[in-house]
Motif scaffolding. Structure first.
Motif, short mmCIF file in Angstrom:
data_model
loop_
_atom_site.label_atom_id
_atom_site.label_comp_id
_atom_site.label_asym_id
_atom_site.label_seq_id
_atom_site.Cartn_x
_atom_site.Cartn_y
_atom_site.Cartn_z
N ALA A 192 3.89 19.55 31.73
CA ALA A 192 5.03 19.30 32.67
C ALA A 192 5.14 20.62 33.62
O ALA A 192 5.80 21.20 33.74
CB ALA A 192 6.34 19.09 31.91
N ASP A 193 3.78 20.89 33.74
CA ASP A 193 4.11 21.99 34.68
C ASP A 193 3.70 22.21 36.38
O ASP A 193 3.27 22.95 36.80
CB ASP A 193 2.55 22.99 34.23
N GLY A 194 4.52 20.87 36.83
CA GLY A 194 4.54 20.83 38.19
C GLY A 194 3.55 20.64 38.92
O GLY A 194 2.44 20.23 38.57
N VAL A 245 -2.07 22.74 36.01
CA VAL A 245 -3.39 22.95 35.51
C VAL A 245 -3.93 21.98 34.19
O VAL A 245 -5.02 21.87 34.09
CB VAL A 245 -3.57 24.72 34.92
N TRP A 305 8.98 26.56 46.34
CA TRP A 305 10.44 26.58 46.35
C TRP A 305 10.98 28.01 46.55
O TRP A 305 12.35 27.97 46.88
CB TRP A 305 10.95 26.52 44.53
N LEU A 331 3.29 14.78 32.55
CA LEU A 331 4.85 14.43 32.76
C LEU A 331 5.29 15.01 34.14
O LEU A 331 5.19 16.05 34.51
CB LEU A 331 5.86 14.86 31.75
N PRO A 360 9.78 13.90 49.29
CA PRO A 360 11.04 13.81 48.70
C PRO A 360 11.88 12.77 49.66
O PRO A 360 12.95 12.59 49.70
CB PRO A 360 11.72 15.25 49.31
N ALA A 388 13.97 10.67 47.52
CA ALA A 388 14.70 11.67 46.53
C ALA A 388 14.48 10.98 45.01
O ALA A 388 15.65 11.01 44.33
CB ALA A 388 16.17 11.39 47.03
N GLN A 389 13.19 11.15 44.69
CA GLN A 389 13.17 10.51 43.34
C GLN A 389 12.19 11.33 42.34
O GLN A 389 11.97 10.92 41.07
CB GLN A 389 12.50 8.89 43.09
N ALA A 397 12.55 14.28 40.54
CA ALA A 397 13.20 14.90 39.50
C ALA A 397 13.50 13.72 38.65
O ALA A 397 13.45 13.77 37.27
CB ALA A 397 14.21 15.61 39.62
N ALA A 447 10.70 12.33 36.66
CA ALA A 447 10.31 13.27 35.61
C ALA A 447 11.15 13.22 34.26
O ALA A 447 10.86 12.91 33.12
CB ALA A 447 10.39 14.61 35.92
C1 LIG Z 1 12.45 19.51 49.53
C2 LIG Z 1 12.33 18.63 48.23
C3 LIG Z 1 13.52 18.04 48.03
C4 LIG Z 1 13.72 17.14 46.80
N1 LIG Z 1 14.69 16.51 46.59
C5 LIG Z 1 14.74 15.85 45.49
C6 LIG Z 1 16.15 14.76 45.27
O1 LIG Z 1 16.82 14.64 46.22
N2 LIG Z 1 15.93 14.23 44.09
C7 LIG Z 1 14.89 14.08 43.09
O2 LIG Z 1 15.03 13.23 42.09
N3 LIG Z 1 13.85 15.06 43.25
C8 LIG Z 1 13.74 15.80 44.50
N4 LIG Z 1 12.70 16.65 44.77
C9 LIG Z 1 11.40 16.41 43.75
C10 LIG Z 1 11.99 17.38 42.51
O3 LIG Z 1 12.25 18.52 42.82
C11 LIG Z 1 10.58 17.33 41.62
O4 LIG Z 1 9.93 16.26 41.49
C12 LIG Z 1 11.03 18.04 40.25
O5 LIG Z 1 11.28 19.26 40.46
C13 LIG Z 1 9.73 17.80 39.43
O6 LIG Z 1 9.98 18.41 38.01
P1 LIG Z 1 8.88 19.00 37.18
O7 LIG Z 1 9.72 19.53 35.91
O8 LIG Z 1 8.04 17.88 36.97
O9 LIG Z 1 8.16 20.06 37.82
P2 LIG Z 1 8.86 21.55 38.16
O10 LIG Z 1 10.30 21.32 38.63
O11 LIG Z 1 7.80 22.01 39.56
O12 LIG Z 1 8.69 22.30 36.96
C14 LIG Z 1 7.37 22.69 36.63
C15 LIG Z 1 7.73 24.23 35.69
O13 LIG Z 1 6.44 24.37 35.20
C16 LIG Z 1 6.45 25.83 35.22
N5 LIG Z 1 4.88 26.31 35.20
C17 LIG Z 1 4.04 25.88 35.95
N6 LIG Z 1 2.83 26.38 35.64
C18 LIG Z 1 3.08 26.85 34.33
C19 LIG Z 1 2.28 27.57 33.46
N7 LIG Z 1 0.67 27.76 33.66
N8 LIG Z 1 2.75 27.88 32.20
C20 LIG Z 1 4.11 28.08 32.05
N9 LIG Z 1 4.93 27.32 32.67
C21 LIG Z 1 4.22 26.85 34.11
C22 LIG Z 1 6.89 26.20 36.65
O14 LIG Z 1 7.49 27.56 36.82
C23 LIG Z 1 8.06 25.32 36.69
O15 LIG Z 1 9.11 25.89 35.99
C24 LIG Z 1 12.51 17.24 46.05
C25 LIG Z 1 11.29 18.31 46.31
C26 LIG Z 1 11.48 18.74 47.04
C27 LIG Z 1 10.15 19.53 47.74
#
Ligand SMILES: Cc1cc2nc3c(=O)[nH]c(=O)nc-3n(C[C@H](O)[C@H](O)[C@H](O)COP(=O)(O)OP(=O)(O)OC[C@H]3O[C@@H](n4cnc5c(N)ncnc54)[C@H](O)[C@@H]3O)c2cc1C
Length: 244
Positions: A10-12, A16, A90, A144, A153, A156-157, A159, A162
């Protein structure tokens, strides 16, 4: 060494774990950057905006604003077309003056929000397309959130998806007899929905950046965004949807 039964990636969007499962996924710049600020409501005029989501559209850019934290903060995302590719992050700060200039001449409410911003706290995120992925799992690992379906975005879906993934994975682990079966159940029940959302989100970029008022009117004349989204997007409940 860390040992466990299941690895959850769940690392964004620069995951990796995804890279280990699927190799390098190419990212292509969309041509858009997203300005992002949050403004405490006490800095805004009283009853500034109803508790709804507001969207302003104009040639080559659009703005979305909505409240966070039960109305304590206003979230503002301003999308602008630009050839200047910058960081996908971010935490990439950009000067407030550039932010203000990007929305010069826009609606007075947009100006009020930008003027109320913390000038040291204006962020700009460079938006990139990535192809959709249908391979989310191995026998002992699962992806995930943005790690497997990074999305633009425009719907807006990101998060929301996830959170849905987390709920469905939890249920799959409860229901299935083994981790392997649970991960397959998880993937089977999540891939089509997330691909649909990612593709719809990408398509919205064109819709939100039309050049003229007439084009915008024509494009929205026969649309009912609310009804369409209620029919398939907002009505999905990851806690009760049947897992097949
Ligand atoms: C401009 C913008 C607007 C948005 N607006 C919306 C909205 O209105 N509604 C909505 O639902 N979504 C929105 N989103 C999307 C939303 O922000 C993301 O889909 C959501 O943050 C994804 O969550 P995530 O937990 O999968 O990933 P992330 O939030 O990216 O979290 C991943 C985490 O993993 C950590 N990580 C990464 N690599 C490692 C590692 N090697 N070891 C340990 N930790 C690690 C990171 O530090 C981070 O904390 C928007 C996105 C953008 C860019």
């Amino acid at each position: 060494m860390v040992q466990g039964e299941l690895l959850l990636g769940a690392d964004g969007l620069k995951s990796v774990i995804c890279q280990q499962i699927n190799g390098n996924i190419p990212a292509t710049y969309t041509g858009d950057a997203a300005w992002r600020i949050t403004v405490p409501v006490e800095r805004l005029p009283e009853n500034f905006m109803e508790q709804v989501m507001m969207v302003w559209m104009g040639p080559g850019r659009h703005v979305v604003a909505y409240y966070l934290r039960a109305g304590a903060l206003l979230n503002f995302v301003g999308l602008v077309e630009t050839e200047e590719v910058s960081e996908e992050s971010w935490t990439a700060r950009f000067p407030w003056e550039r932010f203000k200039a990007d929305f010069a001449g826009w609606h007075v409410d947009v100006q009020t929000i930008i003027d109320a911003a913390d000038q040291e706290g204006c962020y700009r995120w460079s938006l990139h397309y990535r192809p959709t992925i249908r391979n989310w799992i191995t026998r002992r690992a699962a992806l995930l959130g943005d790690a497997v379906h990074p999305t633009l975005p425009y719907l807006a879906q990101g998060a929301c998806m996830a959170i849905e993934d987390g709920a469905v994975l939890t249920r799959a682990l409860d229901q299935a007899d083994s981790i392997v079966d649970a991960l397959q159940l998880y993937q089977r029940n999540r891939v089509d929905r997330t691909v649909r959302i990612v593709n719809q989100s990408t398509a919205n970029r064109t819709l939100f950046h039309l050049r003229t008022v007439d084009e915008i009117r024509a494009s929205f004349a026969n649309r009912d965004e609310g009804a369409d989204r209620n029919a398939w997007l907002y009505s999905y409940n990851p806690l009760t949807v049947e897992l097949v």
